[in-house]
Design a protein around this motif. Structure first.
Motif, short mmCIF file in Angstrom:
data_model
loop_
_atom_site.label_atom_id
_atom_site.label_comp_id
_atom_site.label_asym_id
_atom_site.label_seq_id
_atom_site.Cartn_x
_atom_site.Cartn_y
_atom_site.Cartn_z
N THR A 158 -38.73 18.08 39.33
CA THR A 158 -37.81 16.99 39.65
C THR A 158 -38.38 15.61 39.29
O THR A 158 -37.68 14.61 39.41
CB THR A 158 -37.49 17.01 41.15
OG1 THR A 158 -38.72 16.93 41.91
CG2 THR A 158 -36.75 18.29 41.52
N GLU A 159 -39.62 15.54 38.84
CA GLU A 159 -40.26 14.26 38.52
C GLU A 159 -40.03 13.88 37.06
O GLU A 159 -39.76 14.73 36.22
CB GLU A 159 -41.76 14.32 38.82
CG GLU A 159 -42.09 14.49 40.29
CD GLU A 159 -43.59 14.56 40.55
OE1 GLU A 159 -44.00 14.27 41.68
OE2 GLU A 159 -44.34 14.92 39.60
N GLU A 160 -40.16 12.58 36.80
CA GLU A 160 -40.08 12.06 35.45
C GLU A 160 -41.34 11.26 35.15
O GLU A 160 -42.00 10.76 36.07
CB GLU A 160 -38.84 11.16 35.27
CG GLU A 160 -37.53 11.91 35.45
CD GLU A 160 -36.33 11.01 35.25
OE1 GLU A 160 -36.55 9.79 35.03
OE2 GLU A 160 -35.20 11.51 35.31
N GLY A 161 -41.66 11.14 33.87
CA GLY A 161 -42.85 10.41 33.49
C GLY A 161 -42.81 10.03 32.02
O GLY A 161 -41.90 10.40 31.28
N ILE A 162 -43.81 9.24 31.60
CA ILE A 162 -43.93 8.84 30.20
C ILE A 162 -45.33 9.17 29.71
O ILE A 162 -46.26 9.36 30.50
CB ILE A 162 -43.65 7.33 30.03
CG1 ILE A 162 -44.61 6.50 30.89
CG2 ILE A 162 -42.20 7.00 30.36
CD1 ILE A 162 -44.48 5.00 30.68
N PHE A 163 -45.46 9.25 28.40
CA PHE A 163 -46.75 9.58 27.80
C PHE A 163 -47.75 8.45 28.00
O PHE A 163 -47.40 7.27 27.90
CB PHE A 163 -46.57 9.84 26.30
CG PHE A 163 -46.05 11.21 25.99
CD1 PHE A 163 -46.92 12.23 25.65
CD2 PHE A 163 -44.69 11.48 26.03
CE1 PHE A 163 -46.44 13.50 25.35
CE2 PHE A 163 -44.20 12.73 25.73
CZ PHE A 163 -45.08 13.75 25.40
N GLN A 164 -48.99 8.83 28.24
CA GLN A 164 -50.08 7.86 28.34
C GLN A 164 -50.96 7.90 27.11
O GLN A 164 -52.01 7.26 27.07
CB GLN A 164 -50.91 8.14 29.59
CG GLN A 164 -50.13 7.98 30.88
CD GLN A 164 -50.99 8.25 32.11
OE1 GLN A 164 -52.21 8.14 32.05
NE2 GLN A 164 -50.34 8.61 33.20
N VAL A 165 -50.57 8.69 26.12
CA VAL A 165 -51.30 8.75 24.85
C VAL A 165 -50.28 8.73 23.72
O VAL A 165 -49.07 8.89 23.94
CB VAL A 165 -52.15 10.03 24.75
CG1 VAL A 165 -53.29 10.02 25.76
CG2 VAL A 165 -51.29 11.28 24.93
N THR A 166 -50.77 8.53 22.50
CA THR A 166 -49.94 8.55 21.30
C THR A 166 -50.28 9.78 20.48
O THR A 166 -51.46 10.07 20.26
CB THR A 166 -50.16 7.29 20.46
OG1 THR A 166 -49.77 6.14 21.23
CG2 THR A 166 -49.34 7.33 19.18
N LEU A 167 -49.26 10.48 20.04
CA LEU A 167 -49.44 11.66 19.21
C LEU A 167 -48.87 11.38 17.83
O LEU A 167 -47.67 11.10 17.70
CB LEU A 167 -48.74 12.87 19.82
CG LEU A 167 -49.52 13.65 20.89
CD1 LEU A 167 -49.60 12.85 22.19
CD2 LEU A 167 -48.85 14.99 21.17
N THR A 168 -49.72 11.45 16.81
CA THR A 168 -49.35 11.11 15.45
C THR A 168 -49.61 12.29 14.53
O THR A 168 -50.67 12.94 14.63
CB THR A 168 -50.14 9.88 14.95
OG1 THR A 168 -50.04 8.84 15.91
CG2 THR A 168 -49.59 9.41 13.61
#
Length: 302
Positions: free
Chosen positions: A194-204
């Motif tokens: 039920t939680e939401e979040g955002i990335f704390q790293v960049t994937l290239t």
């Protein structure tokens, strides 16, 4: 007791015994049927094993029917063998239909052979997993981002099929993601359903990449229906996170020629090899975990 004894005696001795044996051997059709039975019962498991068994046993029963019709002239022997042949034929058609219904594209077939088949996952279970991602393999072009630090929401779970992904935080390299590894297993494990979040790293993408993506809500619905698939993904994700932690640990050290060992609770320091890796701070170590992809793939510079 006497009645039981008479019953068994009548069962054993009621029919005439063989005083003389037939001198000539049965025809070649009978022996061919016996050979097909022997070879057929050596079949393995799975869909293709069933196809092997039913095809050879069906041919064996068919040969026995022909033998009973031409050589023995026994209607009962012919009838039983022909019925068994018909049953094997129907089973063969049914299994063939099942095999065709779980056929996959080349990349999904290779993914099954490399990752899921060694774990004993059947094609029917794998089909449910493939349908959950809409049987689609997504392309990520070179130098495009799968996820951007602080911007991309965590809304899916993806598995790299081909290519190589570079993981960075604040522009500093952490580790690579290789084929058959999840792109965002730490992010998936860090959030509840039920939680939401955002990335704390960049994937290239360092090369042109192909990956499979399962939408978060859709995958959780699949887990609710099939507990076995839920446990399977839990094992795969846990193993993937452990590999990423060890890869990150190999690059982290804290000065004076010592490595920062994340496996031990007392932060035990192990001597580094002669060629030291890039030094990362404790702050970067704590942040080097989560990752994921936007709805539309964007260029890192955008």
């Amino acid at each position: 007791m006497g009645e039981n004894a008479s019953f068994w005696e009548s069962l054993i001795y009621a029919h005439p015994t063989c005083t003389t044996w037939k001198q000539e051997a049965e025809g070649s059709i009978y022996h061919l049927a016996s050979i097909l039975f022997v070879v057929g019962f050596m079949g393995g498991s799975g869909f293709f094993g069933l196809l092997y068994v039913f095809s050879l046993l069906g041919l064996g029963f068919l040969c026995s029917s022909v033998w009973a019709w031409l050589d023995v002239c026994a209607a009962d022997i012919f009838s039983w063998n022909f019925i068994l042949f018909a049953i094997c034929f129907v089973q063969f058609i049914y299994v063939t239909y099942q095999v065709r219904s779980v056929a996959f594209d080349r990349e999904f077939q290779e993914l099954y052979s490399a990752l899921f088949q060694p774990l004993g996952i059947s094609l029917t279970v794998y089909r449910k997993i493939v349908l959950c991602c809409d049987a689609e393999v997504i392309t990520l072009e070179k130098e495009h981002c799968y996820a951007m630090q602080g911007k991309t929401p965590i809304d899916k779970l993806s598995l790299l099929v081909s290519g190589r992904i570079r993981v960075t935080v604040d522009g500093e390299f952490l580790h690579y993601i290789f084929p058959l590894q999840f792109l965002d297993s730490p992010e998936w494990d860090s959030l509840r359903p039920t939680e939401e979040g955002i990335f704390q790293v960049t994937l290239t993408a360092e090369t042109d990449c192909r990956y499979v993506a399962w939408r978060r809500k859709k995958l959780y619905l699949l887990f609710a229906k099939h507990r076995f698939i839920s446990r399977l993904f839990s094992i795969l994700i846990g193993s993937d996170i452990a590999e990423k932690l060890y890869a990150l640990n190999d690059r982290v050290h804290v000065g004076q020629g010592f490595r920062y060992d994340i496996r031990l609770p007392n932060f035990y320091h192990v001597a580094l090899p002669e060629t030291p890796p890039v030094q990362l701070s404790h702050h970067h170590l704590q942040r080097g975990s989560p990752r994921r992809k936007p709805a539309g793939v964007t260029n890192c510079g955008s």
